[in-house]
Design a protein around this motif. Sequence first.
Motif, short mmCIF file in Angstrom:
data_model
loop_
_atom_site.label_atom_id
_atom_site.label_comp_id
_atom_site.label_asym_id
_atom_site.label_seq_id
_atom_site.Cartn_x
_atom_site.Cartn_y
_atom_site.Cartn_z
N PHE A 156 14.24 -95.18 -9.13
CA PHE A 156 14.60 -94.06 -8.25
C PHE A 156 15.11 -94.52 -6.89
O PHE A 156 15.27 -93.71 -5.97
N ASN B 150 17.68 -92.56 -5.23
CA ASN B 150 17.38 -91.18 -4.83
C ASN B 150 16.74 -91.08 -3.46
O ASN B 150 16.40 -89.97 -3.02
N GLU C 81 19.38 -84.47 -8.19
CA GLU C 81 20.58 -85.31 -8.04
C GLU C 81 21.84 -84.45 -7.99
O GLU C 81 22.75 -84.70 -7.20
N PHE D 85 9.87 -86.96 -6.97
CA PHE D 85 10.22 -88.30 -7.46
C PHE D 85 9.01 -89.20 -7.66
O PHE D 85 9.14 -90.32 -8.15
N ARG E 61 22.00 -82.71 -4.63
CA ARG E 61 22.34 -83.63 -3.55
C ARG E 61 23.82 -84.01 -3.56
O ARG E 61 24.48 -84.03 -2.51
N TYR F 14 10.43 -83.00 -2.03
CA TYR F 14 11.40 -83.89 -2.66
C TYR F 14 10.73 -85.21 -3.03
O TYR F 14 10.85 -85.69 -4.15
N PRO G 74 14.14 -84.34 -11.40
CA PRO G 74 14.95 -85.38 -10.76
C PRO G 74 16.45 -85.21 -11.00
O PRO G 74 17.24 -85.29 -10.06
#
Lengths: 253, 253, 253, 253, 253, 253
Positions: D239, D242, D59, C52, D62, C48, D55
């Motif tokens: 980010f 995130n 998202e 990113f 998540r 993860y 990414p």
Amino acid sequence: MKILVINPNTTQSMTDTIGHAAARAASPGTTTVTVQPDKGPVSIESQYDSAFCVPGMLEIIRAAEEEGGYAGYVVACFRDPGLEAAREIATGPVIGICEAAMHAASMLGKGFTVVSTLKRSAKVQYDLARKYGFIDQLMSVRAAGVPVLELEDAHSGAADKVKAETLKAIEEDGAECVLLGCAGMVDLAQRLTQETGIPVMDGVTVAVKMVEALAGLGLGTSKIVSYAQPREKPYTGAFAGNAPGPVRKRAAE
Amino acid sequence: MKILVINPNTTQSMTDTIGHAAARAASPGTTTVTVQPDKGPVSIESQYDSAFCVPGMLEIIRAAEEEGGYAGYVVACFRDPGLEAAREIATGPVIGICEAAMHAASMLGKGFTVVSTLKRSAKVQYDLARKYGFIDQLMSVRAAGVPVLELEDAHSGAADKVKAETLKAIEEDGAECVLLGCAGMVDLAQRLTQETGIPVMDGVTVAVKMVEALAGLGLGTSKIVSYAQPREKPYTGAFAGNAPGPVRKRAAE
Amino acid sequence: MKILVINPNTTQSMTDTIGHAAARAASPGTTTVTVQPDKGPVSIESQYDSAFCVPGMLEIIRAAEEEGGYAGYVVACFRDPGLEAAREIATGPVIGICEAAMHAASMLGKGFTVVSTLKRSAKVQYDLARKYGFIDQLMSVRAAGVPVLELEDAHSGAADKVKAETLKAIEEDGAECVLLGCAGMVDLAQRLTQETGIPVMDGVTVAVKMVEALAGLGLGTSKIVSYAQPREKPYTGAFAGNAPGPVRKRAAE
Amino acid sequence: MKILVINPNTTQSMTDTIGHAAARAASPGTTTVTVQPDKGPVSIESQYDSAFCVPGMLEIIRAAEEEGGYAGYVVACFRDPGLEAAREIATGPVIGICEAAMHAASMLGKGFTVVSTLKRSAKVQYDLARKYGFIDQLMSVRAAGVPVLELEDAHSGAADKVKAETLKAIEEDGAECVLLGCAGMVDLAQRLTQETGIPVMDGVTVAVKMVEALAGLGLGTSKIVSYAQPREKPYTGAFAGNAPGPVRKRAAE
Amino acid sequence: MKILVINPNTTQSMTDTIGHAAARAASPGTTTVTVQPDKGPVSIESQYDSAFCVPGMLEIIRAAEEEGGYAGYVVACFRDPGLEAAREIATGPVIGICEAAMHAASMLGKGFTVVSTLKRSAKVQYDLARKYGFIDQLMSVRAAGVPVLELEDAHSGAADKVKAETLKAIEEDGAECVLLGCAGMVDLAQRLTQETGIPVMDGVTVAVKMVEALAGLGLGTSKIVSYAQPREKPYTGAFAGNAPGPVRKRAAE
Amino acid sequence: MKILVINPNTTQSMTDTIGHAAARAASPGTTTVTVQPDKGPVSIESQYDSAFCVPGMLEIIRAAEEEGGYAGYVVACFRDPGLEAAREIATGPVIGICEAAMHAASMLGKGFTVVSTLKRSAKVQYDLARKYGFIDQLMSVRAAGVPVLELEDAHSGAADKVKAETLKAIEEDGAECVLLGCAGMVDLAQRLTQETGIPVMDGVTVAVKMVEALAGLGLGTSKIVSYAQPREKPYTGAFAGNAPGPVRKRAAE
């Protein structure tokens, strides 16, 4: 049939040991001749030693081919030195003792361990197993911590060390066959087979039988491409006499 | 730093070709010395030739180690003969040109083809790729059908044949890099890179740079087990002088 | 030549550590520039985190390519994140530090162990070794049990833990080289090489030298198929600005 | 059960195509929801495109995990982008469509070919087959020469090109199953299965069924080590939002 | 859909155990029928036992095909006996429980261990993992030291032994999933999943779901070459009735 | 020594062909006995056929073991059916003819092709090569398009088809040895060896020699774990008489 067994090192007592084992293994009707090079290392315990045993070994095979009398060859060192070069100049089969033992083991049990001499040889055994296709069956390589020539010395305790590692191979590695990783261990194989109940193999006797098997069927090295005779060309200096000559043609080719 | 480049065959003109390429590849501050053995084959086109180039090559490295002045070594034959034996007696890195080119290709494109000299060498390249871990990336081995020493002859048409196979490698094999499988092709690499737009590599220049890279970081061959100095022992006959002596200890070890 | 070293995480002190190591490794005539993305994780300890760190890293490379001034790139995280994507937009070589270290180790010894940070990274290392072709040489992956950023803390005991695992790698795994599996361990490599007598490598310095080696020969990423520039197309939303533009053509292509 | 199918590109019409196929594949009692990221490439045809689709995809997963309502996830791009990162943040199974199709094919026939879009994707498929363990079964990867979004255009002739390659796969490669290597080909699978008489599979429908199968047994991603939740830490810049938070514990863990 | 689950041994209580598990695993709309051959071993603990369970199993499948009512088949022994022969006579999918569990495990975690019954079965599991492509993910095979039929005996302590090995698999092998290597362990899977927090899988339930998944998509065994119906020919002696008849053609083919 | 050669199909004329070849191959002092099962397929061309040849074959071996008079066994079908089961009940070596031929070929040339009967057998040969470790050496499997029993018919043109494929194997595949992939081709081997100049091998004669080789050294199947006698247990129904009895102990064990 006549089989030429080559001890690639220059220790006569080891040649004798190998020779006796080869002779005992031979079938009625097979004669084994065991020889050693006239130059090179007294034992083979490194790739450097290997490099210096090969020229003498190749000279032996080339001379033997000129005589024309051998059905096949055994390379009696568990590193299988010079095997592919030997095949290029031979017409009959050329079998290395590591190779022979691995082939045999893979037909007799599921997984084998090599009990070798020194730790520095271990990864060579892995490389050979990988090359020959037996890496999945190689459970472990165990070094008995015995230099090659100590195997000749009855008082060195070498036999006990080899036995101890053989038992560990069975117990800890799950080995179902054990290969003795040095031509000098040839006398231990039969005894350990009886004591452990699993096939414990030296490569010398197996290689003699493999040559008998293949040559007995009239099969020799394939001379079509990779193992074709080396191209004729000059060699210089001390190796001038080793230059490949005009390619011989035999009826069988 | 000083790098010793060894042409393992005994053809002076090929040593010169290799030497010029090595010198051009060297960084400022690097000196390359290119030598050839005093005995052995004039070209290496078989495993038999390989066997007879190695002793002379090892003598060169051993002498060089005794002088103590070289940061590392290049073995300039695409069969990488004697690489592991050389590592046992060297302290700096020892890099083969096949090995070097395969490493480089694997970092620059997805899949490479080797354009080699003769068909009989093809499966040796597969074996080396397998040994080094690059078999998945080896798309093909193509033989240009050119004996090694014809590469020295400007009128042989060898360069055209090599180019033709390079184009087929791109078109038919899906090769994204091409390795020229003979030290004698070193002068073609740069030209073919420009003409094809993909990396076409000879191994000599890449190996010189790899030695520079590793030695420049103070990294040498690991002497701990597999590549430890050969054990001291006698050699007999014509190789008596090649016997490994007492193991030298250096501060770095 | 100018080499761009990218620390894919956003911790400045780690970028500095990497930058100093890269600069020390660079040859005279090479300038290294070490940078970090403007967004993303402060350390990379999961897939993860990897995901990113990549967009920022690719932005850096793309901007660098537009300037046109870099000979090649180093991706300074031992998971080699985004390596193939980076190659698609670069013209020079792009080398990951895991990749570089594995290549080097495979030329210096027979078998290496990776000493990594956390247990959760271990199988990523196996995957990378498998992908690069070095799985046969990967003896083990050992987790020192140290989160990445503790490596920055002199009082964390991290260095001792890394050393302890390095010694076990030699003793228990039969490792002949050890790779330090995190860019943050770069300062330990030289010290551990001296203390253990075997090559202990960080990837950063090796990768810098590998880029020097390849770029120094005029070799770049093969742009012919797999690593060709991404096709022009729109990107939407926050990544609209990252859309691949018309494919640039350079003379060298 | 509810399954979340993610089209990782940002083309709504393709999301719709995938969504209809997923819905048709779902068992009674299963609801599929098909979504696309709010940022990133309109199609995924390079590793660079892959990097920028991940990414947004993460998202989505998540957020879905926070809602807690999905039994599992499908990543609907044949490059399986971000699969391992997704598994770290998911509790249910996460299945890629390439992965799913390869698993299925390996249980239905001996050897399969992937019919893909563009030539530049071919080696990615080989890499995935190697990673998943199916390289021995991958007979070939064939590029239909169709960009992803042309598959949406009924007049592009794309379907005919895909069929032509499917027939060649059977005839020339010895493929016994064919995998359609793009989520955009989902509608062709059933038709080609009927026309050719062998299983022609798209990955979307297979992946939906695989999630149903695993989640239906209460099986989820193993959270013990490699796919454990990412460690909590700050992310910087764009980010920042995130960043992995504190690791959630669920009863099922 | 109707799925036929075959316990290849002839112990009714084990057929019942398998049948209950299969029924619990089946989706609404799926009926599972669990049967056993009318001849052969009461448990399968050797390749010899395997050989004698297959004829009866094939008779069952052939009869079922003639009825035409089953969507697919599960072979409920962890050695996957007769799988390929079964595929030749089936039109729907035929899934072995070892195969199914390995596929599932490879999508849920990085690395699995098989907890098997007796030590003599261990290398069979390695062979199967190698054949199916999962050898890189097989961390270990652990024998619980429990003969198959003791699993039926609540007082044998078998469950505790299986649990102990499962815990060791996690701790010592780094397994992230555990497969229970015998159809008789089917009832333990769910309990151990809860107690250990990782996916502990029996193969029976997974295989049922895999058949549901594939057959639910209309996918069956590829009948084009390797799994085509056996050629019509006479069988002699006691197996005369098992001779393959004229090849049936179905619309779906 | 006495060797039992088992033709696993029930066609007497084929048993005779095999028997004559085996007898010719045997060394002086070796007696070969060639038999066929009393039940099962008249030829073996599918995994289904394989499954029904094994029980009869195992009955033969078990009876032979009870007599105690055979040094080893040859399984004379190129699919090597029931090999592992046979090893469990045998004490001497048990060698399959595919296995034997592959071992031999790998010692005589670099790369071999199998010339087989029908296309549907091709992938079985790949599987066997993979299992035995020879996949790297298997250049191709070529189907001559000849059903097994046509080989018995002198007017079928089968011999010409086999020769044509053998020549293509040399020319197109780079095969250096050719294996005839059916026991029915045993008479062609010697002729094709002479006509092509490369080793063309049938497996029957090679397997006989391999058994001679291994048994001649006193080596038998390793009975320690994987090939230990099957555990005593009841079999039901028509196979009740095949139930493994109490494990015999011999002195040699």
